[in-house]
Design an enzyme around this catalytic site. Structure first.
Site, short mmCIF file in Angstrom:
data_model
loop_
_atom_site.label_atom_id
_atom_site.label_comp_id
_atom_site.label_asym_id
_atom_site.label_seq_id
_atom_site.Cartn_x
_atom_site.Cartn_y
_atom_site.Cartn_z
CG ASP A 1 68.85 0.79 -64.21
OD1 ASP A 1 68.04 0.35 -63.23
OD2 ASP A 1 67.85 2.06 -64.94
CD GLU B 1 63.92 -2.22 -55.59
OE1 GLU B 1 64.98 -0.71 -54.25
OE2 GLU B 1 63.34 -1.05 -56.70
ZN ZN Z 1 65.63 2.40 -57.93
#
Ligand code: ZN
Length: 413
Positions: A357, A276
């Site tokens: 990621d 996030e």
């Molecule tokens: Zn995301």
């Protein structure tokens, strides 16, 4: 009634509905009876079978509800419903703003009522059957009432302002409307987590302890000033898990669903948070806001261009032009453009997800934690592990979990 506008609006709606349908069929056929080997450590055969059942059942409901919506639109349109309703509001002889408000409110309420059975079925039958539903009938009704209240408090003044701008400000009203819309979207980014979401959920500051310390230590290591860290009582409505991050400038808050706090380990939760924070560090929120601001500008410009064309109103069996009915007709006419932009938006979002990621894997130094968290989330949410690439291309805002897990383990080596 049959003119160029009629044909392009009708063909646009039908063609893109058909494309959606083809993608859905391909997606169902892509359900693979064999569990992908990457998930062997989290799924058993029974869970994997339930995942596929869930995909089939929710797909079926989606098809029925979109065919129903399309049938209602076509029936109302072809039977002259828009012209009839326009006649009713014009007979009140007030001014175009109040008439427009009434016209749009009647359509919105009618649509809400028609869609209600699908919402009830989804929550209390489908989600219930697969063990996700925690919503009580009281919460469901309260949610509807709060939603309607927010629609009235925010939507009505906004609509009045919008209609009045086009009615009275003159050209280039669409530019004024665009500036107002962009300002409003910034205001909502600020207000949504503070005022609107707390109406639906309780935000509790994350309690002191191992999790909070681990998150703060990570946040310091990437120089991210976390101001507020919350847990949200999402478990009141569903057992599905998620995390999200809101805010811009100095107002950063991160919220974790209580459901994932219970289900995941501390390193996994830190990995989810790192993802996030990656969205913030890579300026994804800003890019997303700019993308949707450009999209809004394009649609407002096209609205200005088409909304006074008598031919468009004739195509919808309405005699006189108006800005309020133009909102509906221009958006039906622009369906193909909106479809293409939503594909572009989804592609941009998937790109952002891959970058986040990678950010999480690099900064935590442990891609396997995020991979484990994603696998567990996917299992707990019964996510489809083998979506068809064409369906992903049209609809997915995130890359399929399998692709993300593979990318994360490739980053390890
Ligand atoms: Zn995301």
């Amino acid at each position: 009634m049959v003119n160029g506008y009629f044909i392009s609006a009708l063909v646009g709606v039908l063609v893109f509905e058909a494309i959606d349908f083809v993608a859905i069929l391909l997606n169902l056929r892509a359900l693979d009876p064999d569990l992908p080997s990457e998930f062997a450590d989290v799924y058993d055969a029974e869970t994997y079978r339930r995942t596929q059942d869930y995909t089939r059942a929710s797909t079926r409901l989606g098809i029925i509800s979109s065919v129903f919506d399309l049938a209602v639109l076509l029936a109302f349109w072809l039977a002259g419903g828009f012209g009839w309703l326009d006649g009713v509001v014009r007979s009140l002889n007030t001014n175009p703003i109040w008439e427009g408000l009434l016209f749009l409110a009647i359509l919105a309420v009618a649509r809400g009522i028609l869609d209600l059975p699908f919402g009830i079925y989804d929550t209390f039958v489908l989600e219930q059957r697969f063990g996700f539903n925690r919503t009580t009938p009281a919460t469901f009704v309260l949610d509807l009432l709060k939603g309607a209240l927010i629609g009235a408090v925010i939507g009505v003044p906004l609509l009045i302002a919008f209609l009045a701008l086009f009615q009275y400000a003159g050209w280039p009203a669409w530019i004024y409307a665009w500036i107002a819309a962009v300002a409003f979207s910034f205001l909502m980014q600020f207000l949504a987590p503070r005022v609107i979401m707390p109406l639906f959920n309780k935000f509790t500051p994350l309690e002191e302890g191992e999790l909070k310390e681990a998150i703060l230590a990570y946040a310091r290591s990437v120089d991210f000033p976390v101001k507020q860290l919350y847990s949200i009582d999402a478990s009141r409505r569903s057992s599905k898990g998620n995390a999200f991050f809101t805010g811009f400038g100095r107002n950063k808050r991160i919220a974790l669903f209580d459901t994932i706090i219970k289900q995941q380990t501390v390193p996994e939760l830190v990995a989810v948070l790192a993802h996030e924070i990656g969205h913030y560090k890579k300026r994804h929120v800003l890019t997303g806001t700019i993308f949707s601001a450009l999209e809004t500008g394009l649609f407002l410009g096209l609205f200005e261009l088409f909304t006074q064309q008598q031919g468009l109103f004739t195509a919808f069996r309405v005699d006189k032009t108006s800005y309020y009915a133009g909102i509906i007709f221009v958006s039906v006419l622009m369906r193909p453009l909106q479809y293409v932009l939503s594909i572009a938006g989804a592609a941009l979002s998937r790109r952002h997800e891959r970058q986040s990621d990678r950010f999480a894997a690099t900064t935590t130094g442990r891609g396997e934690d995020l991979a484990a968290a994603l696998k567990r989330l996917s299992k707990d949410n019964l996510g489809n592990l083998t979506p068809h690439p064409f369906y992903v291309f049209l609809n997915y805002s995130h890359p399929p979990t399998l692709e993300r897990v593979r990318a994360l383990s490739a980053a390890e080596e």
